[in-house]
Scaffold this motif. Sequence first.
Motif, PDB file in Angstrom:
ATOM      1  N   SER A  40      -6.314  -5.743   3.697  1.00 37.13           N
ATOM      2  CA  SER A  40      -5.757  -6.202   2.424  1.00 37.13           C
ATOM      3  C   SER A  40      -4.254  -6.317   2.628  1.00 37.13           C
ATOM      4  O   SER A  40      -3.588  -5.342   3.003  1.00 37.13           O
ATOM      5  CB  SER A  40      -6.074  -5.202   1.314  1.00 37.13           C
TER       6      SER A  40
ATOM      7  N   THR B  48      -7.987   7.913   3.690  1.00 39.45           N
ATOM      8  CA  THR B  48      -7.287   7.697   2.412  1.00 39.45           C
ATOM      9  C   THR B  48      -6.930   6.221   2.273  1.00 39.45           C
ATOM     10  O   THR B  48      -7.034   5.639   1.193  1.00 39.45           O
ATOM     11  CB  THR B  48      -5.985   8.545   2.391  1.00 39.45           C
ATOM     12  N   THR B  49      -6.510   5.612   3.366  1.00 40.24           N
ATOM     13  CA  THR B  49      -6.031   4.222   3.299  1.00 40.24           C
ATOM     14  C   THR B  49      -7.158   3.263   2.891  1.00 40.24           C
ATOM     15  O   THR B  49      -6.903   2.257   2.232  1.00 40.24           O
ATOM     16  CB  THR B  49      -5.437   3.776   4.645  1.00 40.24           C
ATOM     17  N   ARG B  50      -8.386   3.591   3.274  1.00 41.59           N
ATOM     18  CA  ARG B  50      -9.529   2.716   2.949  1.00 41.59           C
ATOM     19  C   ARG B  50      -9.646   2.496   1.435  1.00 41.59           C
ATOM     20  O   ARG B  50     -10.034   1.422   0.988  1.00 41.59           O
ATOM     21  CB  ARG B  50     -10.808   3.342   3.504  1.00 41.59           C
ATOM     22  N   LYS B  51      -9.271   3.512   0.683  1.00 46.49           N
ATOM     23  CA  LYS B  51      -9.399   3.411  -0.788  1.00 46.49           C
ATOM     24  C   LYS B  51      -8.530   2.303  -1.365  1.00 46.49           C
ATOM     25  O   LYS B  51      -8.740   1.871  -2.486  1.00 46.49           O
ATOM     26  CB  LYS B  51      -8.985   4.749  -1.429  1.00 46.49           C
ATOM     27  N   TYR B  52      -7.525   1.874  -0.601  1.00 41.34           N
ATOM     28  CA  TYR B  52      -6.637   0.813  -1.099  1.00 41.34           C
ATOM     29  C   TYR B  52      -7.153  -0.572  -0.699  1.00 41.34           C
ATOM     30  O   TYR B  52      -6.501  -1.579  -0.954  1.00 41.34           O
ATOM     31  CB  TYR B  52      -5.206   1.056  -0.598  1.00 41.34           C
ATOM     32  N   ILE B  53      -8.312  -0.601  -0.068  1.00 38.78           N
ATOM     33  CA  ILE B  53      -8.907  -1.875   0.332  1.00 38.78           C
ATOM     34  C   ILE B  53     -10.241  -2.096  -0.384  1.00 38.78           C
ATOM     35  O   ILE B  53     -10.568  -3.200  -0.794  1.00 38.78           O
ATOM     36  CB  ILE B  53      -9.109  -1.918   1.866  1.00 38.78           C
TER      37      ILE B  53
ATOM     38  N   ASP C  91     -13.870   0.149  -2.408  1.00 41.73           N
ATOM     39  CA  ASP C  91     -14.343   1.438  -2.929  1.00 41.73           C
ATOM     40  C   ASP C  91     -15.663   1.858  -2.265  1.00 41.73           C
ATOM     41  O   ASP C  91     -16.455   2.585  -2.846  1.00 41.73           O
ATOM     42  CB  ASP C  91     -14.471   1.407  -4.460  1.00 41.73           C
TER      43      ASP C  91
ATOM     44  N   ALA D  26      -0.725   7.747  -0.342  1.00 39.01           N
ATOM     45  CA  ALA D  26      -0.895   6.454  -1.021  1.00 39.01           C
ATOM     46  C   ALA D  26      -0.357   5.324  -0.151  1.00 39.01           C
ATOM     47  O   ALA D  26       0.514   5.541   0.706  1.00 39.01           O
ATOM     48  CB  ALA D  26      -0.169   6.463  -2.357  1.00 39.01           C
ATOM     49  N   VAL D  27      -0.910   4.144  -0.353  1.00 38.66           N
ATOM     50  CA  VAL D  27      -0.463   2.954   0.382  1.00 38.66           C
ATOM     51  C   VAL D  27      -0.351   1.812  -0.626  1.00 38.66           C
ATOM     52  O   VAL D  27      -1.182   1.689  -1.530  1.00 38.66           O
ATOM     53  CB  VAL D  27      -1.494   2.538   1.459  1.00 38.66           C
ATOM     54  N   ASN D  28       0.660   0.970  -0.456  1.00 36.17           N
ATOM     55  CA  ASN D  28       0.707  -0.274  -1.216  1.00 36.17           C
ATOM     56  C   ASN D  28       0.542  -1.413  -0.214  1.00 36.17           C
ATOM     57  O   ASN D  28       1.480  -1.762   0.514  1.00 36.17           O
ATOM     58  CB  ASN D  28       2.036  -0.402  -1.971  1.00 36.17           C
ATOM     59  N   PRO D  29      -0.661  -1.997  -0.153  1.00 38.45           N
ATOM     60  CA  PRO D  29      -0.930  -2.986   0.897  1.00 38.45           C
ATOM     61  C   PRO D  29      -0.068  -4.241   0.771  1.00 38.45           C
ATOM     62  O   PRO D  29       0.277  -4.849   1.783  1.00 38.45           O
ATOM     63  CB  PRO D  29      -2.415  -3.338   0.686  1.00 38.45           C
TER      64      PRO D  29
END
Length: 420
Positions: A330, A198-203, A205, A168-171
């Motif tokens: 992001s 995985t990180t792309r999902k936090y920017i 969809d 998980a990442v919190n941008p």
Amino acid sequence: MLLDVLNLQTSLVLTYLLLFNFLVESEHEAATSNGSAGPLGIAIVGAGIGGVTAAIGLRRNGHILYEKSPLANEFGAAVGLYPNGTGILRAWGIFAETFGANSMSRFVEYARDGSVLREFPEPNWTCWKHPSQLVYRVALHEGLKQIATSPDGPGTPAKLFTSSKVVAVNPEQGTVTLENGTVATADVVVGADGVYSTTRKYICDTQLVSSGQAAFRFMIPRSTAEADPVTAPLVKNLINTMSSWSGGDRWLVMYPCNDNQLLNFACIHPGSESHAVQSDEWNKQASLDQVLKVYDEFDPSVKAFLAKADPSTIKVWQLMDMDKPPTWVSGKLALLGDAAHPFTPRKHWTGAVKAIEDAAALSVVLPPSTPHSQICERLKLYESIRYERAHKIQHASRMTGQDRVDGKPEVDSELKYHHH
Ligand SMILES: Cc1cc2nc3c(=O)[nH]c(=O)nc-3n(C[C@H](O)[C@H](O)[C@H](O)COP(=O)(O)OP(=O)(O)OC[C@H]3O[C@@H](n4cnc5c(N)ncnc54)[C@H](O)[C@@H]3O)c2cc1C
């Protein structure tokens, strides 16, 4: 606004990079720095070619770097390094020939019956300032990793944490959470975690889609092909040469690496024929029977090549494609390499070079003096430098990789050379 003031073009980026070759000593152990200006704490998620190259570029600018990757046993066949990639590496004093790269000075395209469709002779390849090279991926990756993490060399060595899967990442906060629950905080998080990011999902969809194609990969020693009178004449002709054989909806690309001692094969075909599955593993086993069946209608000399593959080394993977994401950035998180723009390496594989370009651009926009207040804006600047170029090349790669169908107008394959 910073973007307007700097308005950097890619060519200027490289000059700028050289100007910021600083040496910075630092005692920082945390992934964030305390001051209002650099060096920054940078967590790079993924230590593939893109991640380790970003580490090399960023350590030169004096940042503290953290690589988080499960690097177990590296494998992979060969990758092509083109002048824009070799130029960046050379600007950093890295010469891929020290990792066994041989030059690529010629390209020959054959039809499936062995007749020559076209040939790009040497002058087309040597007009660039820097060479095109073919290199064994494992050797290149290992060499770059050493340079990124070595105590010798400019700046602060990158710290590499293996078997550290980021979940998980919190941008906004700049945190990354590992599978074991550890949370690390950084000033900048770089998502260099490849096509199945995985990180792309936090920017965004944006989803991967199957290209419908799969690739068998394997290598054979040059000496094995030289020992067979059927394949020996072809091998003799293919020193420092990339070659391909096309037949409708299937091709194969073959080129030497490791000082011309290994012949690298990538055999692209309809995925339904090899039952390749969508997976982030690069080592799915395939069988020699499958390979020979898929290329059954190809020239006997080609099939004689294929038959030399050691069955235990034949891998297959599905080729994935993806629309361009609305943004790569992001907050404190920026994507790089295949995570941002996966290439369908059908005929022409430029993924490694594009990741190297991204890494160089990122290291330019984050110089040692970077004020923390500018981090988000500078990451946006990185995106604006890279976004259009990378997606234009991604599109060109799709076009030039289209099946060669009788009667259909052919895509200008020079396109691919202009856009390297
Ligand atoms: C094992 C392997 C073999 C390859 N073989 C070839 C080849 O033979 N020919 C070719 O042209 N291209 C090959 N590629 C692809 C090519 O290297 C890339 O297209 C290109 O270099 C772009 O690199 P990248 O760094 O963006 O992505 P990649 O090279 O895919 O690197 C991504 C890295 O991120 C790591 N990672 C993924 N998810 C996480 C996570 N959640 N947390 C931490 N780390 C993570 C992966 O383990 C990997 O090391 C291969 C890639 C890999 C990983």
